[in-house]
Design a protein around this motif. Structure first.
Motif, short mmCIF file in Angstrom:
data_model
loop_
_atom_site.label_atom_id
_atom_site.label_comp_id
_atom_site.label_asym_id
_atom_site.label_seq_id
_atom_site.Cartn_x
_atom_site.Cartn_y
_atom_site.Cartn_z
N THR A 181 -37.17 -15.87 10.41
CA THR A 181 -37.59 -15.62 11.79
C THR A 181 -39.10 -15.84 11.90
O THR A 181 -39.88 -15.26 11.13
N VAL A 182 -39.50 -16.68 12.87
CA VAL A 182 -40.92 -16.99 13.07
C VAL A 182 -41.26 -16.79 14.54
O VAL A 182 -40.39 -16.69 15.41
N ARG A 183 -42.56 -16.74 14.79
CA ARG A 183 -43.05 -16.71 16.16
C ARG A 183 -43.83 -17.99 16.41
O ARG A 183 -44.86 -18.23 15.77
N ARG B 269 -42.69 -17.30 21.19
CA ARG B 269 -41.27 -16.96 21.19
C ARG B 269 -40.79 -16.72 19.75
O ARG B 269 -41.15 -17.46 18.84
N GLN B 270 -39.98 -15.68 19.61
CA GLN B 270 -39.37 -15.45 18.30
C GLN B 270 -38.13 -16.34 18.17
O GLN B 270 -37.32 -16.43 19.09
N GLN B 271 -38.00 -16.99 17.05
CA GLN B 271 -36.87 -17.89 16.83
C GLN B 271 -36.58 -17.98 15.34
O GLN B 271 -37.44 -17.69 14.51
N GLN B 272 -35.35 -18.35 15.03
CA GLN B 272 -34.97 -18.55 13.63
C GLN B 272 -34.95 -20.05 13.33
O GLN B 272 -34.39 -20.84 14.09
N ILE B 273 -35.59 -20.39 12.22
CA ILE B 273 -35.65 -21.78 11.80
C ILE B 273 -35.24 -21.86 10.33
O ILE B 273 -35.15 -20.85 9.63
N LEU B 274 -34.96 -23.07 9.88
CA LEU B 274 -34.68 -23.27 8.47
C LEU B 274 -35.93 -22.97 7.65
O LEU B 274 -37.04 -23.34 8.04
N THR B 275 -35.75 -22.31 6.53
CA THR B 275 -36.88 -21.96 5.68
C THR B 275 -37.66 -23.20 5.25
O THR B 275 -38.88 -23.15 5.09
N ILE C 286 -32.97 -9.33 20.57
CA ILE C 286 -32.45 -10.67 20.88
C ILE C 286 -33.38 -11.71 20.27
O ILE C 286 -34.60 -11.65 20.47
N GLN C 287 -32.80 -12.66 19.54
CA GLN C 287 -33.59 -13.74 18.95
C GLN C 287 -32.86 -15.06 19.12
O GLN C 287 -31.64 -15.10 19.27
N LEU C 288 -33.65 -16.12 19.06
CA LEU C 288 -33.08 -17.47 19.07
C LEU C 288 -32.66 -17.80 17.64
O LEU C 288 -33.50 -17.89 16.74
N VAL C 289 -31.35 -17.94 17.43
CA VAL C 289 -30.81 -18.06 16.07
C VAL C 289 -30.14 -19.41 15.92
O VAL C 289 -29.47 -19.90 16.83
N GLN C 290 -30.35 -20.02 14.74
CA GLN C 290 -29.64 -21.24 14.41
C GLN C 290 -28.20 -20.89 14.09
O GLN C 290 -27.93 -20.05 13.24
N ASP C 291 -27.27 -21.53 14.76
CA ASP C 291 -25.84 -21.27 14.55
C ASP C 291 -25.38 -22.06 13.33
O ASP C 291 -24.97 -23.21 13.44
N LYS D 17 -26.98 -25.86 16.15
CA LYS D 17 -27.41 -25.52 17.50
C LYS D 17 -28.06 -24.14 17.49
O LYS D 17 -27.74 -23.29 16.67
N SER D 18 -28.95 -23.93 18.45
CA SER D 18 -29.62 -22.64 18.58
C SER D 18 -28.98 -21.85 19.71
O SER D 18 -28.55 -22.41 20.72
N GLU D 19 -28.89 -20.54 19.53
CA GLU D 19 -28.34 -19.68 20.57
C GLU D 19 -29.00 -18.31 20.48
O GLU D 19 -29.50 -17.91 19.42
N LEU D 20 -29.01 -17.59 21.61
CA LEU D 20 -29.55 -16.25 21.64
C LEU D 20 -28.51 -15.29 21.09
O LEU D 20 -27.34 -15.33 21.47
N ARG D 21 -28.97 -14.39 20.19
CA ARG D 21 -28.03 -13.49 19.53
C ARG D 21 -28.76 -12.19 19.20
O ARG D 21 -29.96 -12.20 18.96
N VAL D 22 -28.01 -11.09 19.19
CA VAL D 22 -28.58 -9.81 18.78
C VAL D 22 -28.68 -9.81 17.25
O VAL D 22 -27.69 -10.01 16.56
N VAL D 23 -29.90 -9.57 16.75
CA VAL D 23 -30.14 -9.60 15.32
C VAL D 23 -30.54 -8.20 14.88
O VAL D 23 -31.43 -7.57 15.46
N GLY D 24 -29.91 -7.70 13.85
CA GLY D 24 -30.19 -6.36 13.32
C GLY D 24 -29.04 -5.90 12.47
O GLY D 24 -28.02 -6.59 12.34
N ASP D 25 -29.19 -4.71 11.87
CA ASP D 25 -28.07 -4.22 11.07
C ASP D 25 -26.94 -3.78 11.98
O ASP D 25 -27.09 -3.68 13.20
N ALA D 26 -25.78 -3.54 11.40
CA ALA D 26 -24.57 -3.33 12.18
C ALA D 26 -24.69 -2.12 13.11
O ALA D 26 -24.25 -2.18 14.26
#
Length: 1192
Positions: free
Chosen positions: A172-174, A178-184, A503-508, A519-528
């Protein structure tokens, strides 16, 4: 966020900067080239020392917005991809070279050299072309066999390498605010990364904020304890400053933000990997050692046989029967011994079976880091599994909100979408269905009431009523927005604020998906749990959670960890009254976590009428009873409390805490809550969450029980919840808990006031045990100790002396054969008792060895409220009792146990920490894949044993006796060295390769796990069966056909036995010496074809260990294996080519075989099949009989 250290006094920084730079030691070997455009002569690794503003300026970044997308592309072009250059793939020619001259092949080379020497000069003056051809054949077979093995190895390497592409790592980067998830791999220096518990740091970075952040750097430093992260520089040494995080370090607690300072090969780990690349050899696994023991047995047997051969020739034959066996002939006989003893098909079989396993694992979506660990599956006797995310789906939903002592709100279920208007017929059907359902529910309620009255048990917990009924009974609206009860609204406020889900932009990412198509999509990120509370607020209660967090900003947080089992956050509450000063504004401190821990920290509670009342012992009991009732249904319960402070009080509290930290006045034994209050909270209420079990788990657990593998649940949840889930997934079964009972124990005081452990069965005291000495086990892993030792050597604290070469050589050779010493002292395996037990983590600390023996002897086990240290202790205690332990888990707290276990199984949905620690990863999170893997491991072991049973009778026993009979009984040699070579290296190899493709037998998962210290690939039972039973029968069959040929052609038995050099002369035969030589070639070919044919029957007898050939036949069904028929065709074709083609007859001294002389083999082969079928029947009918005990 706790941004202490960001606002550092500028004057203090500038005044200290010069001093620090002067004191900083020069480290010529660790300068990291981080900044290509900056003058590095003045930097000298000051990235951890300079103010953060300078760091941001260097990397053209901003802590709030991060890098811009335009700058990222330029930075990537300059710095490259965030990848550590992998070590070079092994050269194909080097692999081939090792195969050519290692293992069995080195012995075969010796035989080939002897064959050439037997041709010339030992064969002078009349060298035999057969010996030359034998040497050539040996070389060709060695080469072809090596090429086949290398090909199979490369296939395995490619399959395992393909696994790495199945799991792309995300971070997860900014960027651009915007916060988003990208490939390491796409990270660049200057990126602002967000880290949380369970992540693996994707690059070297400097921290800019941290909330209770702790990281584990044992992979680099050898320090096993997590390090508390700071924002300030704490050491002039770059490696020891706690404001720097290194690539691959694991985040064990907390959250934070950091700026990337180095990627790829420029990271510390990248530099180290260049220095250590190629310095360590391949790890020796149990499978390697089993094969090496086999090789050692073969080598010793070959040497002994050749010594006997030459002693016989030198001390007897060369004197008493001179000329019968010449020196050159004895060399050829030695070659026959070498080839005869070597099961050449075994290395190819091992390589092939590993390739087959790799393909099966790939299809089952199981990532195995090393194929050789599959051998461990055969021995697994205990699976210690986590609950959440492993046995359950890790998809928590909030079902109830509870407050006061009776008030409850049941969360409404989502309404199904109506796609179209109902027709009149659909309406009638729906109404009739509703009527039937109502009648059914009324009848069930009536039956339940009758049962309740008949039992006369008013204290028994009952299932909750439906959502509508429950809310109507409590006079509560089903619409959350209409509920004005303050406790309810406080629960929703706490669920919004004391929550790290966002909510974060996550790579599906999909398993095996092309990375370019993600593809990227908005998703709730956190522990269960946090995600469940987030969804409760946004989806069920329609709370604008982002707006709530914006107007009630977070000041500080203590993240959840498995030790405290709670989370605390402080938020400045919104105020409408502008007359309230900043210091008088309200700060809400919210604590949520395990009820048995949270409730003890409360002194008051909020009632349904919004009053605050004292929380006395009676009220606490009522709250705990509510928790028990929810837990009995398998629900997880989270408690919430709060405390209101003014901003002035909060600031003073934090100032006092910081002052104590600086002056190091914090008491060691006191818990560190980051300055938050530890008690005097006001209890608000409970959340009930349900995490359904995975649908495949119950059947998988039952299959494991049939395989005599115990499943032990080890979880941090409440005992009641753990027990309920254990019943649902069959870890606790009615056969044990209802018929026999559940054991527990507690530390209590006896009549004398002394502490005593009371052992209960079904809540009845069965005996007492005085607490003994608790044995402490060093939890520091062997790898960590090695790292510390190497660091001490480098630092000069330990003087390193390299042992002499002969000691290193002996140690290396011993390691190839002998099992390494373990970190725990093993004891004998215990007898199991048919009872279940539930143990809580608080009681584990009082258990001595006697208590561990009693607890771990239970058939069904549940450990609840355990810490990571206790889970590790449980695994080690299992190991001390000779159990082979597989540990499953998906959380950060599972990592120590995953590393310590014989087999660590992580879930793909788990944290990076757990996946890094595990030996294998279940890519589809399917618990049943573990049972499939265990079945695969058992099949691997079975098939290798079958290969050994198949190869030894024909490949050694039936080939050495012709040589010894020739020497000792003075008869013609029954099998030439060439035919022995062809038999071992062609006929048997193809048949043995077909053997490794056999399917599992029906009873493979009903056998007990193998005992690693006793159940070896080669053991007495296997050798007895291979040599004394199959080998002797096969050898007799070959000699029968051999003698049948001679007798049928007018050479009686006494004319070729004990004749030595007088064969054909005394007694006289009707044939000339030349004709006798031709007849000898024919008889040798008869023996060869007879043994080859008998091996077909041996194959069908050996392909099952206990099952009948008819129920596990190779033609159809689950036992179908058509490869064997192809192998039989190849073997028969080789026999025909060798014996029927004239060129081979002339060059290799073979001859055509009349079919009638090998026909007796059919009868003997069928007889052996009948005998073996009767043996297997006896084993199945009488498993305790003598025949069953000596069965392989």
């Amino acid at each position: 966020m706790d941004n202490q250290g960001i606002q550092i006094d500028e004057e203090l920084q500038h005044s200290d900067e010069l001093t620090i730079e002067k004191e900083m030691p020069v480290r010529q070997d660790s300068i990291i080239d981080l900044w290509a455009t900056v003058d590095k002569s003045r930097l000298e690794q000051d990235i951890h020392i300079v103010p953060l503003d300078q760091v941001f300026t260097r990397f053209h970044t901003d802590p709030r917005n991060g890098l811009s997308d335009n700058f990222v592309s330029d930075s990537r072009a300059q710095y490259g991809s965030n990848k550590i250059t992998p070590p070079k793939q092994p050269c194909y020619f080097w692999l081939l070279f090792k195969e050519l001259f290692m293992g069995f092949n080195c012995i075969l080379w010796f035989g080939g050299i002897l064959a050439f020497l037997a041709y010339k000069p030992f064969g002078e003056p009349n060298p035999s072309i057969t010996n030359l051809a034998l040497g050539v054949v040996l070389i060709l077979v060695i080469t072809c066999n090596s090429i086949l093995n290398v090909y199979q190895q490369l296939k395995s390497i490619k399959i395992v390498a393909a696994f790495s592409k199945l799991l792309p790592m995300l971070t997860t980067v900014r960027r651009d605010g915007r916060q988003q998830q990208i490939l390491t791999d796409e990270l660049v220096p200057g990126d602002i990364i967000l880290v949380r518990m369970g992540d693996k740091l994707p690059a070297d970075c400097r921290f800019i904020s941290c909330d209770g952040l702790k990281i584990n750097t044992s992979e680099l430093t050898g320090e096993s304890k997590p390090i508390s992260v700071t924002v300030q520089c704490t050491n002039t040494n770059f490696m020891e400053s706690t404001n720097i995080g290194f690539y691959s370090s694991m985040v064990e607690q907390g959250t934070g933000e950091a700026v990337v300072i180095a990627i790829g090969d420029n990271t510390v780990l990248g530099k180290m990997s260049k220095l250590t690349r190629g310095s360590s050899g391949d790890e020796i696994t149990g499978l390697h050692r089993e094969v090496n023991r086999f090789v050692l047995f073969v080598i010793l047997s070959t040497i002994i046989a050749i010594i006997i051969l030459w002693i016989t020739w030198i001390s007897w034959l060369n004197y008493d029967h001179y000329g019968f066996v010449t020196f050159n002939a004895n060399i050829v006989n030695s070659i026959g011994m070498i080839v005869g003893f070597l099961p050449v098909g075994l290395p190819s079989a091992v390589t092939l079976v590993l390739t087959i396993v790799a393909k099966q694992m790939y299809r089952q979506r199981v990532l195995v880091k090393s194929l050789q660990i599959v051998e461990t599956f055969n021995s697994v006797s205990v699976i210690a599994t986590d609950k959440t995310g492993t046995l359950t789906q890790n998809k928590m939903t909030v079902t109830h909100l509870l407050w006061d002592t009776q008030s409850v709100y049941e969360v409404p279920l989502p309404q199904p979408e109506i796609t179209q208007e109902e027709t009149i017929f659909q309406t009638i059907r729906r109404l009739s269905t509703d009527v039937v359902e109502t009648a059914r529910r009324l009848s069930i309620d009536a039956a339940t009431m009758v049962r309740k009255l008949s039992l006369v048990n008013i204290n028994q917990s009952q299932p909750m009523a439906s959502c509508t009924d429950k809310n109507r009974i409590n006079k509560i609206s089903s619409e959350a927005s209409e509920i004005q009860i303050q406790a309810f609204r406080d629960l929703l406020l706490g669920a919004s604020l004391c929550n790290n889900a966002e909510i974060q932009l996550v790579q599906d990412t999909q398993i095996g998906q092309d990375l370019s198509k993600m593809k990227s999509e908005l998703r709730v990120v956190g522990d269960a749990a946090d995600t469940a509370l987030y969804n409760l607020c946004t989806e069920r209660c329609l709370v604008d959670i982002e707006k709530v967090r914006e107007v009630n900003p977070r000041l500080k947080v203590l993240p959840f960890n498995s030790t405290n089992k709670f989370m605390i956050s402080a938020n400045q509450l919104e105020t409408i009254d502008s007359s309230i000063s900043e210091q008088d504004r309200t700060v809400l401190v919210t604590l949520k976590g395990a009820p048995d821990i949270v409730i003890q920290r409360c002194s008051t509670y909020k009632k349904n009428n919004d009053e605050i009342a004292s929380l006395d012992i009676d009220i606490k009991k009522m709250l705990f009873n509510r928790q028990e009732d929810l837990g009995k249904n398998g629900n997880r319960v989270i408690a919430m409390c709060q405390q209101e402070l003014t901003q002035q009080q909060y600031d003073n509290m934090m100032k006092n805490y910081n002052d104590k930290q600086r002056s190091q006045l914090l008491e060691v034994n006191n818990e560190d809550l980051n300055g938050f209050p530890s008690d005097n909270y006001c209890f608000i209420g409970l959340f009930s969450l349900f995490d359904p079990p995975r649908p495949e788990v119950p059947d998988a657990v039952l299959k494991a029980r049939r395989a005599q593998i115990r499943i032990a649940m080890v979880t941090g949840d409440h005992p009641t919840t753990a027990k309920a889930i254990a019943k649902q997934v069959h870890i606790l079964t009615p056969e044990i808990i209802d018929m026999n009972g559940i054991d527990t124990f507690k530390l209590e005081k006896n009549s004398n006031g002394e502490s005593i452990l009371n052992l209960y069965r079904n809540d009845r005291l069965i005996r007492q045990h005085p607490p003994g000495e608790v044995k402490r086990i060093d939890s520091l892993s062997k790898n960590a100790r090695d790292m510390i030792r190497r660091a001490s050597i480098v630092a000069g604290d330990i003087e390193y002396r390299q042992p002499p070469w002969y000691q290193r050589l002996w140690k290396s050779c011993r390691n190839q054969i002998q099992e390494p010493k373990t970190d725990v002292e093993p004891t004998q395996k215990m007898e199991y008792i048919p009872y279940a037990i539930v143990v809580t983590g608080a009681d584990i600390n009082y258990m001595d060895d006697s208590m561990w023996d009693w607890v771990l002897s239970h058939q069904e086990l549940v450990f609840a409220r355990t810490s990571p240290e206790q889970k590790l202790r449980i695994v080690m205690e299992f190991q001390r009792r000779a159990e082979i332990v597989a540990v499953t888990g998906d959380g950060t707290n599972d990592a120590p146990a995953l590393k310590c276990a014989h087999l660590g199984v992580a879930m793909q949905s788990g944290t990076e920490v757990s996946k890094e620690a595990g030996d294998m990863i279940l890519l589809d999170n399917n618990f049943s894949s573990i049972i499939q893997a265990i079945e695969t491991g058992r099949l691997l072991s079975d098939n290798l044993k079958k290969v050994a049973i198949y190869l030894l009778p024909g490949g050694s026993w039936s080939q050495i006796w012709p040589v010894f009979f020739n020497l000792w009984f003075g008869m013609p040699l029954a099998l030439s060295a060439f035919l022995a070579t062809v038999f071992c290296m062609i006929n048997d190899v193809f048949m043995s390769l077909a053997m490794v493709t056999e399917k599992p037998e029906r009873d493979i998962m009903s056998r007990p796990p193998s005992i690693r210290s006793k159940d070896h690939l080669l053991n007495f039972k296997l050798l007895f069966h291979a040599y004394m039973l199959v080998g002797n029968f096969e050898c007799f069959t070959g000699f029968f056909c051999f003698c049948y040929y001679w007798i049928d052609n007018g050479v009686p038995f006494y004319s070729f036995m004990f004749t030595f050099e007088n064969f054909g002369n005394n007694p006289k035969t009707p044939y000339t010496p030349e004709e006798l030589i031709i007849m000898t070639y024919v008889s040798q070919s008869v023996y060869y074809c007879s043994v080859c044919l008998f091996q077909f029957f041996n194959y069908f007898a050996t392909r099952t260990r206990y099952a009948s050939l008819f129920e596990h036949n190779p033609f159809w069904g689950k036992g179908k294996n058509w490869y064997v028929f192809g192998a039989m065709v190849i073997s028969a074709g080789v026999q025909i080519i060798i014996t029927q083609i004239g060129w081979f007859n002339q060059v290799f001294s073979t001859s055509r075989v009349p079919v009638k002389y090998i026909m007796p083999t059919l009868g003997f082969g069928m007889l052996w099949l009948v005998i073996d079928e009767l043996r297997k029947l006896c084993i199945r009918k009488y498993p305790r009989s003598f025949i069953a005990k000596i069965a392989w």
